[in-house]
Design an enzyme around this catalytic site. Structure first.
Site, PDB file in Angstrom:
ATOM      1  N   GLY A 105     -21.170  63.718  14.922  1.00 37.32           N
ATOM      2  CA  GLY A 105     -20.840  62.835  16.038  1.00 37.32           C
ATOM      3  C   GLY A 105     -20.371  63.587  17.258  1.00 37.32           C
ATOM      4  O   GLY A 105     -20.294  63.037  18.359  1.00 37.32           O
ATOM      5  N   LYS A 126     -18.818  72.511  18.514  1.00 34.75           N
ATOM      6  CA  LYS A 126     -18.078  71.326  18.059  1.00 34.75           C
ATOM      7  C   LYS A 126     -17.273  70.779  19.233  1.00 34.75           C
ATOM      8  O   LYS A 126     -16.497  71.511  19.841  1.00 34.75           O
ATOM      9  CB  LYS A 126     -17.148  71.741  16.904  1.00 34.75           C
ATOM     10  CG  LYS A 126     -16.453  70.595  16.205  1.00 34.75           C
ATOM     11  CD  LYS A 126     -15.782  71.091  14.931  1.00 34.75           C
ATOM     12  CE  LYS A 126     -14.906  70.017  14.285  1.00 34.75           C
ATOM     13  NZ  LYS A 126     -14.276  70.514  13.052  1.00 34.75           N
ATOM     14  N   GLY A 139     -17.451  62.082  21.219  1.00 39.16           N
ATOM     15  CA  GLY A 139     -18.183  63.345  21.087  1.00 39.16           C
ATOM     16  C   GLY A 139     -17.369  64.568  21.481  1.00 39.16           C
ATOM     17  O   GLY A 139     -17.890  65.680  21.476  1.00 39.16           O
ATOM     18  N   ASP A 266     -18.354  64.621   2.907  1.00 33.66           N
ATOM     19  CA  ASP A 266     -19.019  65.198   4.084  1.00 33.66           C
ATOM     20  C   ASP A 266     -18.336  66.494   4.517  1.00 33.66           C
ATOM     21  O   ASP A 266     -18.856  67.212   5.357  1.00 33.66           O
ATOM     22  CB  ASP A 266     -19.044  64.193   5.239  1.00 33.66           C
ATOM     23  CG  ASP A 266     -17.676  63.621   5.539  1.00 33.66           C
ATOM     24  OD1 ASP A 266     -17.051  63.084   4.604  1.00 33.66           O
ATOM     25  OD2 ASP A 266     -17.214  63.726   6.685  1.00 33.66           O
TER      26      ASP A 266
HETATM   27  P1  AMP Z   1     -14.175  64.702  10.273  1.00 36.75           P
HETATM   28  O1  AMP Z   1     -13.026  63.830   9.923  1.00 36.75           O
HETATM   29  O2  AMP Z   1     -13.873  65.703  11.355  1.00 36.75           O
HETATM   30  O3  AMP Z   1     -14.835  65.329   9.106  1.00 36.75           O
HETATM   31  O4  AMP Z   1     -15.242  63.744  10.959  1.00 36.75           O
HETATM   32  C1  AMP Z   1     -15.782  62.639  10.311  1.00 36.75           C
HETATM   33  C2  AMP Z   1     -16.918  62.077  11.118  1.00 36.75           C
HETATM   34  O5  AMP Z   1     -16.458  61.565  12.369  1.00 36.75           O
HETATM   35  C3  AMP Z   1     -18.018  63.056  11.457  1.00 36.75           C
HETATM   36  O6  AMP Z   1     -19.223  62.376  11.379  1.00 36.75           O
HETATM   37  C4  AMP Z   1     -17.706  63.448  12.877  1.00 36.75           C
HETATM   38  O7  AMP Z   1     -18.846  63.904  13.568  1.00 36.75           O
HETATM   39  C5  AMP Z   1     -17.174  62.159  13.441  1.00 36.75           C
HETATM   40  N1  AMP Z   1     -16.265  62.361  14.580  1.00 36.75           N
HETATM   41  C6  AMP Z   1     -15.011  62.869  14.551  1.00 36.75           C
HETATM   42  N2  AMP Z   1     -14.484  62.889  15.786  1.00 36.75           N
HETATM   43  C7  AMP Z   1     -15.429  62.400  16.627  1.00 36.75           C
HETATM   44  C8  AMP Z   1     -15.485  62.171  18.029  1.00 36.75           C
HETATM   45  N3  AMP Z   1     -14.470  62.444  18.831  1.00 36.75           N
HETATM   46  N4  AMP Z   1     -16.634  61.638  18.530  1.00 36.75           N
HETATM   47  C9  AMP Z   1     -17.663  61.355  17.741  1.00 36.75           C
HETATM   48  N5  AMP Z   1     -17.665  61.536  16.415  1.00 36.75           N
HETATM   49  C10 AMP Z   1     -16.564  62.055  15.858  1.00 36.75           C
HETATM   50 MG    MG Z   2     -16.317  66.435   8.780  1.00 37.80          MG
END
Ligand code: AMP
Ligand code: MG
Length: 506
Positions: A105, A126, A139, A266
């Protein structure tokens, strides 16, 4: 299908800056990725950057010396390096036990850098802007969270624990909005053996695309388990190999008191690297129930649960692979269960081997497990600092071990120490040899939470010197020969770190 992954690539067609990007992942079926480029940012400025890693990757570091020059432009996503074909990866995952469709994301893969020695590493930005998988997210990422990942991932690498690496953090000059208001934004450049996750397999399985699933199995084997290519049952070979690497990885985490904090499927990489540093932190006072993440209220991802959770995640991988494990479901389930059943024994073996090394033990005795458990039990009651107890087993005055040391605890520690010394006496190696083994396996310094927070806070105010000093100290965790230099970094948080919380999703 054979992908263009030649790990012994001889001809390295290098572009400007040392870039040599390939795109094998983009050859995988379309449901696995979406073409998308980074969104430009206003005023990119380099905050920290990893010259040594750049050199290992074959990148020409000299060109990126200035804070706002070519490096800042590339590692913010404003300018694509030569040969980049950016994409976002699709994946699903079980988050806190619940299945969700996810995907990158806020991360964008530039391509796979082929190093001068022929190795292949994903280079990913990232926080580089929205993608088709952003859902309601912006994003973007905060400077604090990206620096945190940089510090902890590089510390893990220095400790010898498989992990994704951090090449650069560039501030965007833009604010991002989070629960606590506006924060400075940043982009982290992450380098990984790959970004294939358990959730990547779950995504393909959920789409019921068996051809794509087989392609992903073959690709992952080629990329991470080349020796298993051509195995009679590729999916089973992959499952077994991943189980082994995860068992080893989690044992390594346990050995340094690392709490990942968000072990969703994930966030588990098929390569066996530690990935996605969100609410992770290192335990100070020993407590197997340690949880740092503010959202992990039930302690699902507590320190002491990590092996069990890894096995649960691996069961989700096995489930995703069922249709390609065996054409008959019952037989497939039996194969999966048999493989998964081996996890506990493998983890235990790695854990015990690691703990023996921490105690300076070269050989094995049946009572070693009990000896280690007895030490941990003492540490739990005494609230002893995990890192320093192991680092100073020989010299420790038990009352110094932890802030919560209770009366009687010093005596109990002495009883344990006598038992340990007797055990050391039963092996042929000398005390010096045992000491060297211990020092090579007990980090003198870890990224202590209050140190990390101080470094991030200073960096947010524009002062990176605290961060740079911390990174330099953490780069040599097993170096006991510079005590004066690092003494202050070995001091636990005043309250043993009790009550320390980390915040996810920033
Ligand atoms: P994480 O908790 O970092 O493993 O993220 C879980 C999911 O949320 C993943 O698909 C990330 O890409 C998405 N994600 C986290 N933060 C953001 C953000 N600020 N914008 C878009 N997607 C996000
Ligand atoms: Mg993740």
């Amino acid at each position: 299908m054979i992908y263009e992954i030649d790990e012994n690539a001889k001809a390295r067609a290098t572009g400007a800056g040392g870039w040599c990007l390939e795109h094998s992942y983009a050859q995988l079926p379309r449901l696995l990725h979406a073409a998308v480029g980074p969104t430009a940012v206003r005023a990119p400025r380099k905050v920290v950057w990893n010259r040594k890693l750049a050199e290992e990757l074959g990148l020409d570091a000299a060109a990126w010396a200035s804070a706002d020059g070519a490096g800042a432009e590339i590692f913010s996503g404003n300018v694509l390096p030569p040969g980049a074909v950016p994409l976002a990866q699709a994946y699903a995952g079980h988050q806190y036990g619940h299945f969700t469709t996810l995907g990158d994301g806020r991360a964008i893969l530039l391509g796979e850098q082929i190093t001068p020695s022929g190795a292949r590493f994903d280079v990913q930005l990232k926080g580089a802007g929205p993608t088709p998988y952003s859902r309601s997210g912006d994003g973007r990422a905060t400077l604090g969270a990206m620096l945190r990942e940089y510090v902890i991932s590089e510390a893990m690498h220095a400790m010898g624990i498989p992990t994704t690496r951090s090449l650069a953090v560039v501030a965007t000059g833009e604010d991002v909005w989070r629960q606590d208001g506006a924060r400075p934004g940043a982009v982290l450049t992450r380098v990984a053996a790959s970004h294939i996750r358990v959730g990547t397999f779950e995504w393909v399985a959920a789409r019921r695309d068996e051809a794509a699933l087989r392609a992903l199995v073959d690709y992952t084997l080629q990329r991470h388990y080349a020796k298993l290519v051509g195995a009679e049952n590729p999916a089973l070979a992959l499952l077994g190999a991943v189980i082994e690497r995860q068992a080893r990885l989690i044992a390594q985490w346990m050995g340094v008191g690392f709490v990942h904090g968000v072990m969703n499927t994930d966030n588990m990489a098929l390569s066996g690297e530690t990935i996605d540093y969100g609410p992770c932190a290192f335990m100070e006072a020993y407590d197997s129930a340690t949880v740092f993440s503010s959202i992990d209220r039930d302690g699902r991802y507590a320190y002491g649960n990590q092996a069990q959770i890894a096995q649960w995640n691996l069961a989700r991988l096995a489930e995703a692979l069922l249709t390609v494990l065996h054409p008959q479901e019952e037989a497939a389930v039996a194969l999966a269960n048999e493989a998964l059943g081996g996890f506990g024994e493998r983890f235990q073996r790695h854990w015990l081997a690691g703990m023996r090394r921490k105690l300076g033990l070269f050989n094995e005795e049946p009572e070693d497990g009990a000896l280690i458990e007895a030490l941990l039990e003492w540490m739990q009651v005494a609230k002893a600092d995990f890192t320093n107890t192991f680092a100073e087993l020989e010299t420790l005055g038990a009352t110094e071990a932890g802030p919560g040391s209770e009366s009687g605890s010093a005596k109990e520690f002495e009883v344990w120490r006598e038992r340990w010394r007797a055990r050391l006496g039963r092996q042929p190696q000398s005390a010096e040899e045992a000491g060297r083994l211990r020092q090579a396996n007990c980090p003198a310094v870890i990224p202590r939470n209050h140190r990390v927070e101080a470094a991030l806070a200073a960096a947010e105010q524009g002062n990176v010197s605290v961060l740079e000093r911390l990174l330099a100290v953490l780069a040599a965790p097993y170096d006991y020969a510079r005590p004066a230099d690092v003494a202050e970094y070995r001091v636990p948080a005043p309250d043993g770190g009790e009550g320390y919380k980390t915040f996810c999703g920033t």
